[in-house]
Write a protein that holds these residues in place. Sequence first.
Motif, short mmCIF file in Angstrom:
data_model
loop_
_atom_site.label_atom_id
_atom_site.label_comp_id
_atom_site.label_asym_id
_atom_site.label_seq_id
_atom_site.Cartn_x
_atom_site.Cartn_y
_atom_site.Cartn_z
N THR A 2 -82.91 -0.13 -33.02
CA THR A 2 -81.50 -0.61 -33.19
C THR A 2 -81.09 -0.22 -32.05
O THR A 2 -81.51 -1.16 -30.72
CB THR A 2 -81.44 1.46 -33.39
OG1 THR A 2 -82.33 1.76 -33.23
CG2 THR A 2 -81.85 1.49 -35.22
N GLN A 38 -73.30 0.97 -36.74
CA GLN A 38 -73.76 1.32 -38.09
C GLN A 38 -75.30 2.40 -37.36
O GLN A 38 -75.56 3.70 -38.16
CB GLN A 38 -74.71 0.47 -39.17
CG GLN A 38 -73.82 -0.57 -39.63
CD GLN A 38 -74.32 -1.53 -40.29
OE1 GLN A 38 -75.03 -2.22 -40.22
NE2 GLN A 38 -73.46 -1.65 -41.68
N ASP A 39 -76.00 1.40 -36.30
CA ASP A 39 -76.66 2.47 -35.77
C ASP A 39 -76.54 3.76 -35.45
O ASP A 39 -76.76 4.58 -35.16
CB ASP A 39 -77.91 1.84 -35.14
CG ASP A 39 -78.49 0.28 -35.85
OD1 ASP A 39 -78.74 0.77 -36.61
OD2 ASP A 39 -78.77 -0.96 -35.09
N LEU A 41 -73.04 5.30 -35.41
CA LEU A 41 -72.36 6.36 -37.12
C LEU A 41 -74.17 6.64 -37.30
O LEU A 41 -73.92 8.61 -37.20
CB LEU A 41 -71.93 5.64 -38.24
CG LEU A 41 -70.98 5.83 -38.64
CD1 LEU A 41 -70.52 6.95 -38.52
CD2 LEU A 41 -70.61 5.11 -40.19
N SER A 42 -75.30 6.68 -37.77
CA SER A 42 -75.71 7.31 -38.24
C SER A 42 -76.43 8.20 -37.41
O SER A 42 -77.45 9.17 -37.95
CB SER A 42 -76.95 5.65 -39.00
OG SER A 42 -77.56 5.32 -37.56
N THR A 43 -76.70 7.82 -36.10
CA THR A 43 -77.02 9.43 -35.05
C THR A 43 -76.07 10.23 -35.11
O THR A 43 -76.85 10.91 -34.62
CB THR A 43 -76.99 8.66 -33.50
OG1 THR A 43 -76.33 8.61 -33.32
CG2 THR A 43 -78.08 6.96 -33.96
N GLN A 45 -72.77 12.97 -37.32
CA GLN A 45 -72.09 13.12 -38.47
C GLN A 45 -71.04 13.00 -38.82
O GLN A 45 -70.68 13.70 -39.83
CB GLN A 45 -72.27 14.93 -38.59
CG GLN A 45 -73.42 15.54 -37.85
CD GLN A 45 -73.56 17.10 -38.48
OE1 GLN A 45 -73.00 18.06 -38.35
NE2 GLN A 45 -74.72 17.90 -38.37
N ALA A 64 -67.37 5.89 -44.47
CA ALA A 64 -69.72 6.41 -44.81
C ALA A 64 -69.65 7.32 -44.70
O ALA A 64 -69.32 8.88 -44.69
CB ALA A 64 -70.11 6.15 -43.76
N ARG A 66 -69.47 10.99 -46.72
CA ARG A 66 -71.02 11.96 -47.55
C ARG A 66 -70.37 13.17 -47.09
O ARG A 66 -70.32 13.35 -45.74
CB ARG A 66 -72.72 10.81 -46.70
CG ARG A 66 -72.12 11.40 -45.43
CD ARG A 66 -73.26 9.88 -44.56
NE ARG A 66 -73.11 9.88 -43.40
CZ ARG A 66 -73.75 9.59 -41.92
NH1 ARG A 66 -75.29 10.57 -42.26
NH2 ARG A 66 -72.98 9.80 -40.66
N THR A 68 -71.48 16.22 -45.19
CA THR A 68 -72.44 16.29 -43.62
C THR A 68 -72.24 17.54 -43.63
O THR A 68 -71.44 18.49 -43.96
CB THR A 68 -72.86 15.66 -42.66
OG1 THR A 68 -71.23 15.80 -42.06
CG2 THR A 68 -72.38 14.09 -42.73
N PRO A 79 -72.02 3.29 -47.72
CA PRO A 79 -71.07 2.98 -46.19
C PRO A 79 -70.41 1.47 -46.42
O PRO A 79 -71.30 0.22 -47.19
CB PRO A 79 -71.99 2.94 -44.97
CG PRO A 79 -73.67 3.65 -45.76
CD PRO A 79 -72.97 3.74 -47.17
#
Length: 172
Positions: A2, A38-39, A41-43, A45, A64, A66, A68, A79
């Motif tokens: 990542t 992407q990486d 953002l995924s870390t 909220q 994305a 979702r 949270t 996403p």
Amino acid sequence: MTNISEIAQLGAKVLRLQAQAVTDSRSAEIQRIIETMQDTLSTTQGVGIAAPQISISKRIIIIASRPTPRYPSAPLMEPTVMINPAFQTLSDTREKDWEGCLSIPGIRALVPRYIEILINYTNQQGILVEARLEGFVARIFQHEFDHLEGKVYLDRVEDNRDIFAESEYLKM
Ligand code: ZN
């Protein structure tokens, strides 16, 4: 592997630039930028990110939505990477709702946004896509699109009393 970037914070010049159009959406460089977005953002909220937020002044966003802890009632969606996004409004109606931004931690504010928009963008395969968005997803799109124009959501707030510390927002 990542690739996580720091998030540019309010005051950073890159957040105030007009981002450059992407001319080579399928290039290795652009794919690498998208992976980092992407990486990164995924870390968090967050429910969206724009390339200027990882200090890259190019017209790429990811939406994305979702649920949270930050946005408990957000609809769940795959996403979606959008290159060179554009939009037009389908109605003049705007609605105020709460927004926050990874580049402006600790703050929430009520922001008016169009509730129904028609968008187009180039996807990661280089194909032009058109879609109709409404409600919260349309809101995220307009928030991220603003980042490409050098704007942040606080610029859209109509009354300073619509700006809350996140700790006060969470008490509501
Ligand atoms: Zn933002």
